[in-house]
Motif scaffolding. Structure first.
Motif, PDB file in Angstrom:
ATOM      1  N   PHE A 224     -12.018  49.695  33.131  1.00  0.00           N
ATOM      2  CA  PHE A 224     -11.839  50.331  31.712  1.00  0.00           C
ATOM      3  C   PHE A 224     -11.650  51.863  32.115  1.00  0.00           C
ATOM      4  O   PHE A 224     -10.704  52.506  31.570  1.00  0.00           O
ATOM      5  N   VAL A 225     -12.702  52.633  32.932  1.00  0.00           N
ATOM      6  CA  VAL A 225     -12.636  53.820  33.157  1.00  0.00           C
ATOM      7  C   VAL A 225     -11.482  54.596  34.041  1.00  0.00           C
ATOM      8  O   VAL A 225     -10.987  55.404  33.626  1.00  0.00           O
ATOM      9  N   LEU A 226     -10.967  53.732  34.780  1.00  0.00           N
ATOM     10  CA  LEU A 226      -9.709  53.861  35.429  1.00  0.00           C
ATOM     11  C   LEU A 226      -8.267  53.418  34.957  1.00  0.00           C
ATOM     12  O   LEU A 226      -7.490  54.279  35.014  1.00  0.00           O
ATOM     13  N   LEU A 227      -8.291  52.335  34.482  1.00  0.00           N
ATOM     14  CA  LEU A 227      -7.216  51.952  33.601  1.00  0.00           C
ATOM     15  C   LEU A 227      -6.817  52.616  32.406  1.00  0.00           C
ATOM     16  O   LEU A 227      -5.584  52.853  32.183  1.00  0.00           O
ATOM     17  N   VAL A 228      -7.540  52.786  31.604  1.00  0.00           N
ATOM     18  CA  VAL A 228      -7.572  53.423  30.380  1.00  0.00           C
ATOM     19  C   VAL A 228      -6.619  54.692  30.494  1.00  0.00           C
ATOM     20  O   VAL A 228      -5.753  55.151  29.940  1.00  0.00           O
ATOM     21  N   PRO A 229      -7.410  55.710  31.215  1.00  0.00           N
ATOM     22  CA  PRO A 229      -6.753  56.833  31.245  1.00  0.00           C
ATOM     23  C   PRO A 229      -5.245  56.777  31.906  1.00  0.00           C
ATOM     24  O   PRO A 229      -4.437  57.663  31.511  1.00  0.00           O
ATOM     25  N   PHE A 230      -5.039  55.922  33.015  1.00  0.00           N
ATOM     26  CA  PHE A 230      -3.844  55.750  33.537  1.00  0.00           C
ATOM     27  C   PHE A 230      -2.734  55.201  32.777  1.00  0.00           C
ATOM     28  O   PHE A 230      -1.683  55.865  32.546  1.00  0.00           O
ATOM     29  N   VAL A 231      -3.154  54.429  31.948  1.00  0.00           N
ATOM     30  CA  VAL A 231      -2.173  53.762  30.873  1.00  0.00           C
ATOM     31  C   VAL A 231      -1.860  54.923  29.774  1.00  0.00           C
ATOM     32  O   VAL A 231      -0.748  55.011  29.200  1.00  0.00           O
ATOM     33  N   CYS A 232      -2.937  55.517  29.348  1.00  0.00           N
ATOM     34  CA  CYS A 232      -2.630  56.742  28.223  1.00  0.00           C
ATOM     35  C   CYS A 232      -1.889  57.556  28.764  1.00  0.00           C
ATOM     36  O   CYS A 232      -0.930  58.391  27.828  1.00  0.00           O
ATOM     37  N   ASN A 233      -1.870  58.065  29.934  1.00  0.00           N
ATOM     38  CA  ASN A 233      -1.041  59.320  30.455  1.00  0.00           C
ATOM     39  C   ASN A 233       0.133  58.843  31.366  1.00  0.00           C
ATOM     40  O   ASN A 233       0.745  59.582  31.846  1.00  0.00           O
ATOM     41  N   LEU A 234       0.307  57.323  31.427  1.00  0.00           N
ATOM     42  CA  LEU A 234       1.616  56.947  32.181  1.00  0.00           C
ATOM     43  C   LEU A 234       2.942  57.687  31.832  1.00  0.00           C
ATOM     44  O   LEU A 234       3.549  57.959  32.584  1.00  0.00           O
ATOM     45  N   ARG A 235       3.144  57.649  30.396  1.00  0.00           N
ATOM     46  CA  ARG A 235       4.265  58.233  29.990  1.00  0.00           C
ATOM     47  C   ARG A 235       4.704  59.573  30.444  1.00  0.00           C
ATOM     48  O   ARG A 235       5.431  60.198  31.001  1.00  0.00           O
ATOM     49  N   ASP A 236       3.339  60.548  30.073  1.00  0.00           N
ATOM     50  CA  ASP A 236       3.357  61.851  30.547  1.00  0.00           C
ATOM     51  C   ASP A 236       3.654  62.078  32.288  1.00  0.00           C
ATOM     52  O   ASP A 236       4.272  62.988  32.636  1.00  0.00           O
ATOM     53  N   PHE A 237       3.032  61.226  32.811  1.00  0.00           N
ATOM     54  CA  PHE A 237       2.893  61.343  34.355  1.00  0.00           C
ATOM     55  C   PHE A 237       4.267  60.901  34.683  1.00  0.00           C
ATOM     56  O   PHE A 237       4.820  61.653  35.539  1.00  0.00           O
ATOM     57  N   VAL A 238       4.928  59.942  34.178  1.00  0.00           N
ATOM     58  CA  VAL A 238       6.305  59.527  34.791  1.00  0.00           C
ATOM     59  C   VAL A 238       7.149  60.688  34.418  1.00  0.00           C
ATOM     60  O   VAL A 238       8.165  61.159  35.035  1.00  0.00           O
ATOM     61  N   TRP A 239       7.302  61.384  33.109  1.00  0.00           N
ATOM     62  CA  TRP A 239       7.871  62.372  32.550  1.00  0.00           C
ATOM     63  C   TRP A 239       7.744  63.538  33.362  1.00  0.00           C
ATOM     64  O   TRP A 239       8.722  64.272  33.498  1.00  0.00           O
ATOM     65  N   LYS A 240       6.710  64.033  34.038  1.00  0.00           N
ATOM     66  CA  LYS A 240       6.561  65.095  34.893  1.00  0.00           C
ATOM     67  C   LYS A 240       7.323  64.837  36.293  1.00  0.00           C
ATOM     68  O   LYS A 240       7.682  65.644  36.733  1.00  0.00           O
TER      69      LYS A 240
END
Length: 113
Positions: free
Chosen positions: A97-113
């Motif tokens: 939960f602690v690893l996947l939730v932040p990853f999924v929540c920030n995935l769009r911004d990470f890909v955009w960057k």
């Protein structure tokens, strides 16, 4: 929601309840916020490094202090946290939960960057 659907029922019969779920949620939200901060930071200085990863480190130090040391010295600031650290840190659902939730929540911004 799936990660917290069992409500933290553990092999010894204890149930984590709202404190277990709330602490897991807070940790994941903190991870989301800190990762977002890391994504929008253009220049990493020693202060940025102290603030962003240091905040998560402080949380992982603060939780056992409140859960174990407080009750040991008869300062029950948060008696609900007593014994919660082994329930959290020993549970695979918590770490996923602690690893996947932040990853999924920030995935769009990470890909955009």
């Amino acid at each position: 929601m799936l990660a917290l659907s069992t409500d933290g029922v553990f092999s010894d019969g204890l149930v984590g309840g709202q404190w277990w779920a709330g602490t897991a949620m807070f940790t994941a939200v903190l991870g989301c916020i800190l990762w977002k901060g890391a994504l929008i930071t253009d220049v990493w200085t020693k202060y940025t490094f102290i603030a962003i990863p240091g905040s998560m480190l402080v949380w992982f130090i603060y939780l056992p202090v409140v859960a174990f040391i407080g009750p040991a010295i008869s300062v029950d600031v948060f008696p609900e946290y007593y014994g919660i650290v082994p329930m959290l840190w020993g549970n695979l659902n918590f770490w996923l939960f602690v690893l996947l939730v932040p990853f999924v929540c920030n995935l769009r911004d990470f890909v955009w960057k």
